[in-house]
Design a protein around this motif. Structure first.
Motif, PDB file in Angstrom:
ATOM      1  N   GLU A  17      52.968 140.902  84.198  1.00  0.00           N
ATOM      2  CA  GLU A  17      51.858 141.847  84.130  1.00  0.00           C
ATOM      3  C   GLU A  17      51.340 142.039  85.549  1.00  0.00           C
ATOM      4  N   ARG A  23      47.871 143.584  87.981  1.00  0.00           N
ATOM      5  CA  ARG A  23      46.556 144.185  88.186  1.00  0.00           C
ATOM      6  C   ARG A  23      46.486 144.695  89.619  1.00  0.00           C
ATOM      7  N   ILE A  57      41.287 147.899  83.046  1.00  0.00           N
ATOM      8  CA  ILE A  57      40.709 146.744  82.357  1.00  0.00           C
ATOM      9  C   ILE A  57      39.919 145.947  83.385  1.00  0.00           C
ATOM     10  N   GLU A  63      39.923 147.044  87.109  1.00  0.00           N
ATOM     11  CA  GLU A  63      41.194 147.021  87.826  1.00  0.00           C
ATOM     12  C   GLU A  63      42.213 147.778  86.990  1.00  0.00           C
ATOM     13  N   TYR A  64      43.214 148.320  87.678  1.00  0.00           N
ATOM     14  CA  TYR A  64      44.322 148.915  86.941  1.00  0.00           C
ATOM     15  C   TYR A  64      45.184 147.790  86.367  1.00  0.00           C
ATOM     16  N   TYR A  65      45.704 148.015  85.166  1.00  0.00           N
ATOM     17  CA  TYR A  65      46.519 147.008  84.506  1.00  0.00           C
ATOM     18  C   TYR A  65      47.844 147.637  84.065  1.00  0.00           C
ATOM     19  N   ASP A 118      47.352 133.769  86.681  1.00  0.00           N
ATOM     20  CA  ASP A 118      47.161 134.748  87.754  1.00  0.00           C
ATOM     21  C   ASP A 118      47.842 134.277  89.034  1.00  0.00           C
TER      22      ASP A 118
END
Length: 176
Positions: A54, A56, A102, A105-107, A155
């Protein structure tokens, strides 16, 4: 003969798609536009995405944030003739994307990529215009581009390094 053609076709398809699969990020377009005598518009578009993680990305951008800063925002400078940082003038910036937002921030989920465009409007001061000559040119350089990869819920903060960021620069635009 037909079998060889099929194999050849599969190899060509794999070869053509390989750069898209292996590239996690790249800059795709940079523009500089003079809107009027004292207003410039700079854009830098880049594409990010990871196959197995994923991601961000920042929505905000701040002038003067340099590489290594702990800011969660993209950073950039306005430079004169590609050398000296210019601090005069008023700049307003944002990063636009079709990616989902989200928590400010862009996700992007794993396996998805999206384009991001840093848009900056720069208003020159009368002094900047008065002292400029025919050789005075301005460009925008992204100096900090942080992002967070998420792998198995963990993260992983990261950022592009200066050797990568050197390509995230707009064309030069004449002040006069």
């Amino acid at each position: 003969m037909l079998k060889i053609k099929k194999i050849f076709l599969l190899v060509i398809i794999a070869f053509v798609s390989l750069p898209q699969i292996s590239s996690a990020y790249l800059t795709t377009e940079q523009t500089a536009t003079k809107l009027d005598a004292n207003t410039f518009l700079f854009t830098v578009t880049y594409k990010f995405g990871f196959l197995n993680r994923e991601l961000r990305m920042p929505i905000g951008a701040v002038r003067g944030v340099s590489f290594g800063a702990t800011s969660p925002f993209a950073g950039y400078v306005i430079q004169n003739d590609g050398k000296m940082v210019v601090t005069k003038g008023e700049a307003h910036s944002i990063v636009l994307s079709g990616a989902k937002v989200i928590d400010n921030e862009y996700y992007l989920p794993p396996g998805k990529a999206s384009n991001f465009t840093l848009i900056t409007v720069l208003n020159l001061t009368p002094e900047m215009i008065a002292v400029a000559d025919e050789e005075s040119r301005l460009s925008l350089l992204i100096t900090s581009l942080p992002f967070t990869m998420i792998d198995k819920g963990k993260d992983i903060p990261a950022r592009l390094n200066p050797s990568e960021l050197q390509y995230y620069v707009t064309p030069e635009l004449s002040i006069k």
